[in-house]
Scaffold this active site. Sequence first.
Site, PDB file in Angstrom:
ATOM      1  N   HIS A  72       3.432   8.354  -2.888  1.00 18.45           N
ATOM      2  CA  HIS A  72       4.452   7.311  -2.769  1.00 18.45           C
ATOM      3  C   HIS A  72       4.298   6.299  -3.906  1.00 18.45           C
ATOM      4  O   HIS A  72       3.194   6.116  -4.439  1.00 18.45           O
ATOM      5  CB  HIS A  72       4.313   6.586  -1.425  1.00 18.45           C
ATOM      6  N   GLU A  74       4.115   3.092  -3.987  1.00 16.84           N
ATOM      7  CA  GLU A  74       3.123   2.021  -3.789  1.00 16.84           C
ATOM      8  C   GLU A  74       1.704   2.508  -4.060  1.00 16.84           C
ATOM      9  O   GLU A  74       0.906   1.825  -4.713  1.00 16.84           O
ATOM     10  CB  GLU A  74       3.168   1.509  -2.337  1.00 16.84           C
ATOM     11  N   CYS A 102       5.617   2.294   4.396  1.00 20.84           N
ATOM     12  CA  CYS A 102       5.300   3.134   5.553  1.00 20.84           C
ATOM     13  C   CYS A 102       3.869   2.822   6.013  1.00 20.84           C
ATOM     14  O   CYS A 102       3.163   2.055   5.361  1.00 20.84           O
ATOM     15  CB  CYS A 102       5.436   4.604   5.138  1.00 20.84           C
ATOM     16  N   CYS A 105       1.217   3.385   3.236  1.00 23.48           N
ATOM     17  CA  CYS A 105       1.246   2.439   2.113  1.00 23.48           C
ATOM     18  C   CYS A 105       0.890   1.024   2.565  1.00 23.48           C
ATOM     19  O   CYS A 105       0.205   0.295   1.848  1.00 23.48           O
ATOM     20  CB  CYS A 105       2.617   2.462   1.447  1.00 23.48           C
TER      21      CYS A 105
END
Lengths: 181, 181
Positions: A72, A74, A102, A105
């Site tokens: 992801h 992040e 999420c 993260c």
Amino acid sequence: MRNLMTFACPFRRKYPLPSQKDDLFFMSMAYNEAITAWEEEEVPIGAVIVREQEVIASAHNLAETRKEATAHAEILAMAQASRFLGDWRLNESILYVTKEPCPMCAGAAILSRVGEIVFGFSDEKMGCLGGKLALHQLLTWNHHPRVRFGIMSEECYELVRVFFEKRRKKDDNISNTTMTH
Amino acid sequence: MRNLMTFACPFRRKYPLPSQKDDLFFMSMAYNEAITAWEEEEVPIGAVIVREQEVIASAHNLAETRKEATAHAEILAMAQASRFLGDWRLNESILYVTKEPCPMCAGAAILSRVGEIVFGFSDEKMGCLGGKLALHQLLTWNHHPRVRFGIMSEECYELVRVFFEKRRKKDDNISNTTMTH
């Protein structure tokens, strides 16, 4: 060919004046990363990390390209920032990300002791900084990052919404084409 | 020199019979990874990923070495497994880990669609598969891994408890030595 054209990103990158290094400026950079993700056929989410008014990391979602669910925006940005600083602690840093993080993260940002998290649009399904859960407010953590949101939320949300709409249409076109041949 | 000796890992690796490929066998491999972590002065947590009775990934905590807060055993093992399978989906895989996963790792396992998670000891402070929170039971996720725990929990817990005890003593010794010189 028509399918690919249909799927092209209709949104433009934003370039606010660099003389104004405010939330809008930094979120625009995260937004531009999200557009790059779309161009690579990834769900368009982008992030930048800022320290003392300078961008020290910039990344976008690469889950499909890398075949890793953990890739992801992040996570990639935090890894970059840690390498840049030579330290996993990011207390003095601000993470700008187009979508509410999420659980993975949000957890990573808390573990990395990110000083502040600013996100674009809320996610009632998976968001863990107030949308679905508020992981950062649990008193058992050692670190509680500041959290703000709503910067460019509409633009950031539209990017993701239209991406999924167009991808669905593309997939339908492909299966229709296959069926009629 | 004395300090380093005091800090050496007093626990031994375990080698159950490979003819019995059961929970104890696989958790022992995760436990052995945790001992390797200690030997590298990392918090001793280890993980392996198993698919069709074969270990396809094996990793230990590397947060200090890599200077990345995200370099937890589970994250590294899942990345290895995804590379091995050429797919980020780990539905057919079982993750064995010595400690209950933190929010980041629990989130990553859900996103990676890990079929089953088996952990050693529970963590009431940070554990997100029942200890503090039960992220895997939230109905908004698309995927709900099976979760089991309690395999070798005492051994796995002792490893971490003694590590922190010895590290504190080592740190105290160092600061005393510095003060008397």
